[in-house]
Scaffold this active site. Sequence first.
Site, short mmCIF file in Angstrom:
data_model
loop_
_atom_site.label_atom_id
_atom_site.label_comp_id
_atom_site.label_asym_id
_atom_site.label_seq_id
_atom_site.Cartn_x
_atom_site.Cartn_y
_atom_site.Cartn_z
N MET A 74 10.41 -6.84 4.44
CA MET A 74 10.53 -7.56 5.72
C MET A 74 11.83 -8.36 5.80
O MET A 74 11.82 -9.54 6.20
CB MET A 74 9.31 -8.46 5.93
CG MET A 74 8.00 -7.71 5.95
SD MET A 74 7.92 -6.43 7.23
CE MET A 74 7.70 -7.48 8.68
N ARG A 75 12.91 -7.75 5.42
CA ARG A 75 14.23 -8.37 5.55
C ARG A 75 15.13 -7.44 6.32
O ARG A 75 15.08 -6.21 6.11
CB ARG A 75 14.87 -8.66 4.18
CG ARG A 75 14.06 -9.51 3.25
CD ARG A 75 13.78 -10.88 3.78
NE ARG A 75 14.99 -11.63 4.12
CZ ARG A 75 14.97 -12.74 4.86
NH1 ARG A 75 13.85 -13.20 5.37
NH2 ARG A 75 16.10 -13.37 5.12
N ASN A 83 13.35 4.36 5.04
CA ASN A 83 12.42 3.34 5.51
C ASN A 83 11.27 4.06 6.22
O ASN A 83 11.41 5.18 6.67
CB ASN A 83 13.12 2.42 6.51
CG ASN A 83 12.22 1.28 6.99
OD1 ASN A 83 11.47 0.69 6.20
ND2 ASN A 83 12.25 0.98 8.28
N ARG A 112 22.37 -13.58 4.42
CA ARG A 112 21.82 -12.24 4.16
C ARG A 112 22.71 -11.45 3.21
O ARG A 112 22.22 -10.70 2.36
CB ARG A 112 21.69 -11.46 5.47
CG ARG A 112 20.64 -12.00 6.41
CD ARG A 112 20.41 -11.05 7.57
NE ARG A 112 19.59 -11.67 8.61
CZ ARG A 112 18.26 -11.81 8.54
NH1 ARG A 112 17.60 -11.35 7.49
NH2 ARG A 112 17.60 -12.39 9.52
N GLU A 114 21.82 -0.29 11.81
CA GLU A 114 21.04 -0.84 12.91
C GLU A 114 19.56 -0.93 12.52
O GLU A 114 19.05 -0.06 11.83
CB GLU A 114 21.16 0.04 14.16
CG GLU A 114 22.57 0.22 14.66
CD GLU A 114 23.35 1.27 13.85
OE1 GLU A 114 22.73 2.21 13.32
OE2 GLU A 114 24.57 1.10 13.71
N HIS A 171 8.62 3.32 9.42
CA HIS A 171 8.39 2.41 10.54
C HIS A 171 7.11 2.86 11.25
O HIS A 171 6.96 4.05 11.55
CB HIS A 171 9.59 2.45 11.49
CG HIS A 171 9.44 1.47 12.61
ND1 HIS A 171 9.57 0.11 12.43
CD2 HIS A 171 9.13 1.65 13.91
CE1 HIS A 171 9.35 -0.51 13.58
NE2 HIS A 171 9.09 0.40 14.50
N SER A 178 0.83 -1.22 0.00
CA SER A 178 0.00 0.00 0.00
C SER A 178 0.86 1.26 0.00
O SER A 178 0.47 2.28 -0.57
CB SER A 178 -0.99 0.00 1.17
OG SER A 178 -0.33 0.16 2.40
N ASN A 179 2.04 1.20 0.61
CA ASN A 179 2.94 2.36 0.53
C ASN A 179 3.48 2.52 -0.89
O ASN A 179 3.62 3.64 -1.38
CB ASN A 179 4.07 2.25 1.55
CG ASN A 179 3.63 2.72 2.93
OD1 ASN A 179 3.49 3.92 3.16
ND2 ASN A 179 3.38 1.77 3.83
C1 GRF Z 1 3.64 -0.54 6.90
O1 GRF Z 1 2.90 -0.47 8.06
C2 GRF Z 1 5.02 -0.01 7.14
O2 GRF Z 1 5.08 0.99 8.10
C3 GRF Z 1 5.75 -1.22 7.64
O3 GRF Z 1 5.22 -2.30 6.91
C4 GRF Z 1 3.91 -1.98 6.48
C5 GRF Z 1 3.91 -2.15 5.00
O4 GRF Z 1 2.63 -2.03 4.44
N1 GRF Z 1 7.18 -1.05 7.49
P1 GRF Z 1 2.44 -2.01 2.87
O5 GRF Z 1 3.07 -3.28 2.31
O6 GRF Z 1 3.12 -0.78 2.33
O7 GRF Z 1 0.98 -2.00 2.65
#
Ligand code: GRF
Length: 219
Positions: A95-96, A112, A70, A148, A114, A18-19
């Site tokens: 998610m890595r 990024n 990695r 980090e 968060h 979604s982002n």
């Molecule tokens: C979001 O909540 C972002 O803050 C986090 O992972 C989620 C990703 O959502 N890092 P999407 O895949 O962009 O919908």
Amino acid sequence: MSDSASGRVAILISGRGSNLQAFLDSRDAGELPGEIALVISNSAQAEGLARADAAGVAHRVIDHRDFDNREAFDQSVLDCLLEADIELVILAGFMRIITPVLTAPFEGRLLNIHPSLLPKYPGLNTHQRALDAGDAEAGATVHFVLPELDAGPPVIQVKVPILPGDDADSLASRVLAEEHVIYPIAARWYLQGRLRLHNTGALLDGQPLPAGGIPYIPA
Ligand code: GRF
């Protein structure tokens, strides 16, 4: 390493995207002064790949399970970014955990988002942790990536109220809507040459940013 100002942006995803969609919408609205040149996913199942496809953006799957460690995975991602002449890398639900193989060459060119008010709640389950702590507010932070996890100078931060009856899902969706607003803003600042990482601090228009980044007030 090149400090190329190609204006070419890569977006790294693992899932829903979604982002990524928010960036595509920002592009379509003429609000992103660069080109979304590449989407990379570490999972062929990521729904975001269909979004890239629909938007006509080149996309690649680099499956982390095909690599021994990695660093080898990150090297493959790095090779792909360099080949595509990418200037700015956007981690959008990627998610890595990434290593210096990737963070070092792209230091100052890697953002990024968060879903917490960093420095509170790095890591996972941020919304539940905010609820469990009895916090009055939650939110999201865009930050430069340093080696980090979930660290690195904040750029922009948005707060949303925690409402009576909220659970992790309702809070996450309220925060997510604001993520979609602040992340393209941060990228726009970068692509306009206004946002830079200097030593370990973020500068906007040459001025150091506050500890949590620029506070964004939701409409
Ligand atoms: C979001 O909540 C972002 O803050 C986090 O992972 C989620 C990703 O959502 N890092 P999407 O895949 O962009 O919908």
